[in-house]
Design an enzyme around this catalytic site. Structure first.
Site, mmCIF file in Angstrom:
data_model
loop_
_atom_site.group_PDB
_atom_site.id
_atom_site.type_symbol
_atom_site.label_atom_id
_atom_site.label_comp_id
_atom_site.label_asym_id
_atom_site.label_seq_id
_atom_site.Cartn_x
_atom_site.Cartn_y
_atom_site.Cartn_z
ATOM 1 N N LYS A 1 -3.903 45.362 -2.612
ATOM 2 C CA LYS A 1 -4.780 44.473 -1.270
ATOM 3 C C LYS A 1 -4.440 43.240 -1.488
ATOM 4 O O LYS A 1 -4.295 42.360 -0.164
ATOM 5 C CB LYS A 1 -6.875 45.011 -1.963
ATOM 6 C CG LYS A 1 -6.873 46.242 -1.659
ATOM 7 C CD LYS A 1 -8.695 45.459 -2.171
ATOM 8 C CE LYS A 1 -9.570 46.506 -1.607
ATOM 9 N NZ LYS A 1 -9.216 47.656 -1.958
ATOM 10 N N TYR B 1 -17.995 44.629 -1.732
ATOM 11 C CA TYR B 1 -16.969 45.574 -2.842
ATOM 12 C C TYR B 1 -15.750 46.435 -1.112
ATOM 13 O O TYR B 1 -16.909 47.640 -1.805
ATOM 14 C CB TYR B 1 -16.460 45.438 -3.782
ATOM 15 C CG TYR B 1 -14.394 46.238 -3.863
ATOM 16 C CD1 TYR B 1 -13.458 45.467 -3.607
ATOM 17 C CD2 TYR B 1 -14.206 47.268 -4.999
ATOM 18 C CE1 TYR B 1 -12.189 45.476 -3.766
ATOM 19 C CE2 TYR B 1 -12.819 47.710 -5.094
ATOM 20 C CZ TYR B 1 -12.240 46.597 -4.197
ATOM 21 O OH TYR B 1 -10.788 47.000 -5.900
ATOM 22 N N SER C 1 -6.170 49.177 -5.919
ATOM 23 C CA SER C 1 -6.386 48.196 -5.567
ATOM 24 C C SER C 1 -5.475 46.474 -5.233
ATOM 25 O O SER C 1 -5.868 46.533 -4.718
ATOM 26 C CB SER C 1 -7.948 47.712 -5.664
ATOM 27 O OG SER C 1 -8.517 48.955 -5.024
#
Length: 379
Positions: A61, A169, A58
């Site tokens: 991102k 999230y 992640s």
């Protein structure tokens, strides 16, 4: 005690205590890199290095968010313009409100989804490891996981709340990556390479492993201790995962952070206007705390700054109070599923990364080590 001695000790102690098989940490300030070092091994035999290749998960991102903000600057897409034209599948999605017995309660989404919502995790997109209902729905409908890098993983999954009404999230950056590809007419891998990686000299960051001889092994914590686990994202993905598909190195990622801390410019190369970056680093969501895991094999409960309220910027979380490590309010930070972590101050005073490859995510020992390293870097 000198900074290098302090962090060397922290890393070695964590390895000796079985927190992970190995680590690499880097920290920088406005003058340059102030620490670079590791402990333990990346694969059971070879030491970690600043060019060890690891799954960023992640931490992808934040990079994809920068690429999206570049398109906003160019007028290609607006932060608050509905994305229905570029993401019609998202506009046609449903909200999963729960289950009545064995029957899912689904209704059409009512609120147009914007880029700001997707970047700030307020669009309603969720992850199954944080939602038992979503996990059940995906399993019952044979929807692939995000690790399979198939478009169906997001297109066939319902939202978990009405866009703009909550903070969660989830897979918003997967949708952003898809939007970038459609808006630019080229795949996300090509676009990121030309728009971010090449300008910054991030030669080892890619959707795929640039050098397998430098690859770090993923380890798992089990009742019998640390064990290696077979893990690799698809070599030829159906679509490039903007939420977690990149591999990279500590050196490359610190370069990216130093660009953010310097107002969008690094080594004379401008990726974003300072005004764009300043606005992106502000709070764009409600304040939240611990994220409760619905799948302990994937992640512990997520609380990277215990006791400190946080919100989502357009780049990652930001702390809304000063932390015990003296992290200033508004510092941007986030992490990756194999327990890589970063922070970067908005004024570039400090930035840092801690890399390892360990599951499940949000390991308390690694989070504690990261906090100690950050505190040392600020001393």
């Amino acid at each position: 005690m000198a900074l290098a001695t302090t962090i060397d000790f922290l890393l070695a102690k964590a390895v000796d205590n079985g927190v992970a098989a190995g680590f690499y940490a880097m920290a920088a300030n406005r003058d340059g890199v102030v620490y670079s070092g590791g402990a333990g091994t990346r694969d059971g035999k070879s030491p970690w290095a600043d060019d060890t290749v690891a799954w960023l998960a992640s931490m992808t991102k934040s990079i994809v968010a920068v690429a999206a903000l570049q398109l906003v600057e160019r007028g290609v897409i607006g932060l608050d313009t509905p994305t229905a034209d570029v993401l019609p599948e998202l506009a046609a999605s449903h909200v999963l409100e729960g289950y009545d017995g064995d029957v899912p309660r689904l209704r059409p989404v009512r609120t147009p989804v914007t880029l700001r919502m997707l970047l700030s995790h307020t669009a309603g997109a969720g992850y199954s490891f944080l939602s038992a209902d979503l996990a059940r729905y995906q399993q019952e409908n044979k929807i692939p996981t995000s690790l399979e890098c198939k478009l169906a993983s997001i297109v066939d999954s319902p939202l978990v709340y009405e866009p703009g009404t909550d903070t969660w999230y989830g897979t918003g950056l997967e949708w952003v990556g898809l939007a970038i590809s459609r808006l630019t007419g080229r795949d996300l891998a090509t676009h990121l390479r030309e728009a971010v990686f090449d300008p910054l000299g991030m030669v080892d960051t890619a959707f795929g492993i640039v050098d397998r001889s430098r690859l770090a092994t993923v380890w798992a914590k089990t009742p019998d201790g640390l064990m290696t686990v077979p893990f690799e994202l698809p070599a030829e993905p159906e679509f490039f995962s903007g939420g977690g598909g990149l591999y990279g190195t500590p050196r490359d990622y610190l370069t990216f952070l130093r660009m953010l801390g310097a107002g969008g410019v690094f080594n004379g190369v401008k990726l974003l206007e300072p005004e764009t970056l300043t606005a992106a680093q502000q709070s764009h969501s409600a304040v939240f705390g611990r994220l409760v895991s619905a799948n302990p094999a994937t992640s512990h409960d997520i609380d990277l700054l215990p006791g400190t309220p946080v919100s989502w910027s357009l780049l990652g979380i930001r702390n809304e109070e000063r932390t015990p490590q003296a992290r200033p309010v508004g510092t941007v930070a986030w992490a990756g599923g194999a327990n890589c972590y970063y922070w970067v101050e908005t004024d570039g005073a400090t930035a840092g990364v801690l890399f390892t490859q360990l599951v499940p995510f949000a390991d308390p020992g690694v989070i504690g080590l990261f906090a100690d390293i950050e505190q040392a870097a600020r001393a």
